[in-house]
Design a protein around this motif. Sequence first.
Motif, PDB file in Angstrom:
ATOM      1  N   VAL A  86     -11.061 -14.280  -1.083  1.00  0.00           N
ATOM      2  CA  VAL A  86     -11.021 -14.972  -2.385  1.00  0.00           C
ATOM      3  C   VAL A  86     -12.420 -15.427  -2.779  1.00  0.00           C
ATOM      4  O   VAL A  86     -13.120 -16.059  -1.990  1.00  0.00           O
ATOM      5  CB  VAL A  86     -10.078 -16.206  -2.321  1.00  0.00           C
ATOM      6  N   TRP A  88     -14.036 -17.913  -5.545  1.00  0.00           N
ATOM      7  CA  TRP A  88     -13.462 -19.038  -6.290  1.00  0.00           C
ATOM      8  C   TRP A  88     -14.523 -19.838  -7.039  1.00  0.00           C
ATOM      9  O   TRP A  88     -15.703 -19.803  -6.705  1.00  0.00           O
ATOM     10  CB  TRP A  88     -12.710 -19.971  -5.336  1.00  0.00           C
ATOM     11  N   HIS A 124      -9.641 -25.375  -5.911  1.00  0.00           N
ATOM     12  CA  HIS A 124     -10.389 -24.185  -6.335  1.00  0.00           C
ATOM     13  C   HIS A 124      -9.595 -23.408  -7.365  1.00  0.00           C
ATOM     14  O   HIS A 124      -8.376 -23.560  -7.470  1.00  0.00           O
ATOM     15  CB  HIS A 124     -10.684 -23.288  -5.122  1.00  0.00           C
ATOM     16  N   SER A 126      -9.058 -19.529  -8.113  1.00  0.00           N
ATOM     17  CA  SER A 126      -9.341 -18.184  -7.597  1.00  0.00           C
ATOM     18  C   SER A 126      -9.784 -17.291  -8.746  1.00  0.00           C
ATOM     19  O   SER A 126      -9.160 -17.262  -9.812  1.00  0.00           O
ATOM     20  CB  SER A 126      -8.089 -17.591  -6.944  1.00  0.00           C
ATOM     21  N   ARG A 129      -9.568 -11.569  -6.005  1.00  0.00           N
ATOM     22  CA  ARG A 129      -8.832 -11.407  -4.753  1.00  0.00           C
ATOM     23  C   ARG A 129      -9.270 -10.094  -4.099  1.00  0.00           C
ATOM     24  O   ARG A 129     -10.015  -9.309  -4.695  1.00  0.00           O
ATOM     25  CB  ARG A 129      -7.331 -11.370  -5.021  1.00  0.00           C
TER      26      ARG A 129
END
Length: 175
Positions: A86, A88, A124, A126, A129
């Motif tokens: 991730v 973020w 956070h 995201s 991904r």
Amino acid sequence: MSTRRLFFGIGLPQTIQQEIIAWRAAAFDAAAGRPLAAANLHLTLAFLGEVSDEKTTAISRLAGRIRQPPFTLHIDDAGHWPRPGVVWLGLRQAPRGLVQLAEMLRSQAARSGCYQSPHPFHPHISLLRNATRPVAMPPRDFHWQFDVTHFSLLQSTFAQGRSSYKVIESWPLIA
Ligand code: 3AM
């Protein structure tokens, strides 16, 4: 028994969603990871997992009892967690109100029988991904700011390889 995958979260104003995705397109290589759609950008407060309708009613009732004033989020940090993959956006300094709200929702969820991760709350948003390889992080020369006036219960659905989120219910933060 039917269940839904639910979590509590904070949505972002549409203008900020658009500014973030424009910044993201310029700041990251296309191979860095899979971008979340603008409408899916959110800050998770508490993850509930698969929840029955009966339990959802009980959890919603508890959430509706929370009395907390609004607070301001300053999005001025970014990072990469390679293990979950991730990238973020976050906050150099999490406001007290945000931490209190997340802790309250997490303890209510635990009391309602939803497993809560022992990991500390790392607020956070995201952005990408599947970012499991090293990512060249851009300079942190950005700053988005908005007032959080409500929080929501969201449903996460997974289709065609993608998650999307739908607001089930929202509650105001009141001074
Ligand atoms: O996109 P973020 O990181 O804010 O990572 C999942 C996502 O958060 C998180 O819940 C949000 C909605 O899916 N999530 C998924 N499974 C989880 C789990 N088992 C989880 N958080 C904690 N424990």
